[in-house]
Design an enzyme around this catalytic site. Structure first.
Site, PDB file in Angstrom:
ATOM      1  N   SER A 110       0.816  -1.211   0.000  1.00  0.00           N
ATOM      2  CA  SER A 110       0.000   0.000   0.000  1.00  0.00           C
ATOM      3  C   SER A 110       0.848   1.258   0.000  1.00  0.00           C
ATOM      4  O   SER A 110       0.316   2.359  -0.090  1.00  0.00           O
ATOM      5  CB  SER A 110      -0.912   0.011   1.234  1.00  0.00           C
ATOM      6  OG  SER A 110      -0.145  -0.096   2.418  1.00  0.00           O
ATOM      7  N   HIS A 131      -3.033  -3.149  -5.237  1.00  0.00           N
ATOM      8  CA  HIS A 131      -3.421  -2.664  -3.919  1.00  0.00           C
ATOM      9  C   HIS A 131      -4.903  -2.889  -3.675  1.00  0.00           C
ATOM     10  O   HIS A 131      -5.763  -2.212  -4.234  1.00  0.00           O
ATOM     11  CB  HIS A 131      -3.083  -1.174  -3.781  1.00  0.00           C
ATOM     12  CG  HIS A 131      -3.386  -0.631  -2.418  1.00  0.00           C
ATOM     13  ND1 HIS A 131      -3.713   0.685  -2.194  1.00  0.00           N
ATOM     14  CD2 HIS A 131      -3.418  -1.230  -1.188  1.00  0.00           C
ATOM     15  CE1 HIS A 131      -3.929   0.871  -0.906  1.00  0.00           C
ATOM     16  NE2 HIS A 131      -3.759  -0.274  -0.283  1.00  0.00           N
ATOM     17  N   GLU A 143      -6.246  -0.535  -6.772  1.00  0.00           N
ATOM     18  CA  GLU A 143      -5.292   0.396  -7.373  1.00  0.00           C
ATOM     19  C   GLU A 143      -4.192  -0.419  -8.050  1.00  0.00           C
ATOM     20  O   GLU A 143      -3.536  -1.240  -7.405  1.00  0.00           O
ATOM     21  CB  GLU A 143      -4.685   1.312  -6.305  1.00  0.00           C
ATOM     22  CG  GLU A 143      -5.667   2.322  -5.745  1.00  0.00           C
ATOM     23  CD  GLU A 143      -5.016   3.269  -4.741  1.00  0.00           C
ATOM     24  OE1 GLU A 143      -5.323   4.472  -4.778  1.00  0.00           O
ATOM     25  OE2 GLU A 143      -4.205   2.805  -3.914  1.00  0.00           O
ATOM     26  N   ASN A 181      -4.379   6.133  -0.037  1.00  0.00           N
ATOM     27  CA  ASN A 181      -3.659   6.327   1.232  1.00  0.00           C
ATOM     28  C   ASN A 181      -2.969   7.681   1.304  1.00  0.00           C
ATOM     29  O   ASN A 181      -2.804   8.242   2.392  1.00  0.00           O
ATOM     30  CB  ASN A 181      -2.646   5.212   1.438  1.00  0.00           C
ATOM     31  CG  ASN A 181      -3.317   3.923   1.880  1.00  0.00           C
ATOM     32  OD1 ASN A 181      -4.482   3.908   2.255  1.00  0.00           O
ATOM     33  ND2 ASN A 181      -2.576   2.834   1.818  1.00  0.00           N
TER      34      ASN A 181
END
Length: 267
Positions: A110, A131, A143, A181
């Site tokens: 991540s 991800h 992702e 994130n």
């Protein structure tokens, strides 16, 4: 092309991916030890029991990494530490080479560099950052981040595999935190800092954001859900200051839901 999924890892994300994929096909999941395999089996059965149409019998848990040699889509899903991931990815790369396959190699990182992890695998042309979001069976986004050397075929296969899982793939830059994130963790950490400054209870902070902003989960509860150690690692990769209170909890071993205590206590 119908991919055969092999997962190297037995934690929450690994088991969640296995459950999501097992809705339609057999999955191989590798655990490092017999104890880890038993915990993974219990997690898989528990997750499947909460969902309709998910069959734990389609997930075969193994402790011999060579068992993954017949997979065409190999996913590394271990702890968010550079050395742990590069070591395993190197092994998976060797496995694919010896098996003579053109397997896609993927990592669930991540926050780490996809280019560096791809280089460690020795298969930059077949590599993808994959991800996923927890809980994997329910969350729709994946992702995708590719190293520059990734082929058109690798990109196509990654997109198609996401769709077989019922997910929406979105290509993102190979930058720390990707998109979600990078935007999310400064917000989560600011909630902890605010709580430390004004003495509010975690539940009150969370209620403000769920009731006032319409979010499904408050920031403090979400940190516990992600795992405070994982959150610390992501914050450090993003070079975002990690709140002292969070660091103290990690130091004490209170990592959130998975340990039964974090900002909240879980019985």
């Amino acid at each position: 092309m119908r991919e055969r999924l092999g997962i190297a890892g037995s934690g929450v994300i690994a088991c969640g991916l296995a459950v999501a994929a097992a809705e339609s096909d057999e999955v191989l999941l590798w655990a490092r030890s017999d104890d880890a395999a038993e915990r993974a089996r219990a997690r898989v059965v528990k997750t499947c029991s909460k969902l309709e149409g998910y069959n734990p019998d389609r997930i075969r848990i193994v402790t011999d990494l060579d068992e993954l040699a017949r997979a065409t889509f190999l996913v590394e899903a271990v702890i968010e530490q550079h050395d742990s991931k590069t070591s395993l990815l190197s092994g998976l790369g060797e496995l694919a080479r010896h098996a003579g396959t053109d397997a896609v190699l993927a990592t669930t990182t991540s926050s780490l560099s996809i280019a560096e992890l791809a280089a460690a695998s020795g298969h930059t042309e077949n590599f993808v950052g994959f991800h996923l979001f927890n809980p994997v069976p329910k969350m729709k986004l994946v992702e995708l981040a590719f190293p520059p050397e990734a082929t058109v075929q690798t990109r196509r296969r990654a997109h198609e595999f996401c769709k077989t899982l019922g997910k929406t793939p979105i290509e993102v830059p190979d930058a720390p935190g990707f998109v979600v994130n990078r935007l999310l963790f400064p917000y989560l950490f600011s909630a902890v800092e605010l709580m430390s400054e004004n003495g509010m209870e975690p539940a009150d902070i969370d209620s403000c954001m769920t009731l006032g902003a319409g979010l499904p989960m408050g920031p403090i509860a979400l940190l516990d859900y992600v795992g405070l150690d994982v959150s610390q690692a992501i914050g450090e990769s993003l070079r975002v200051p990690v709140p002292r209170l969070l660091l103290e909890l990690v130091e004490s071993g209170s990592l959130g839901r998975k340990t039964g205590a974090g900002f909240y206590r879980y019985d």
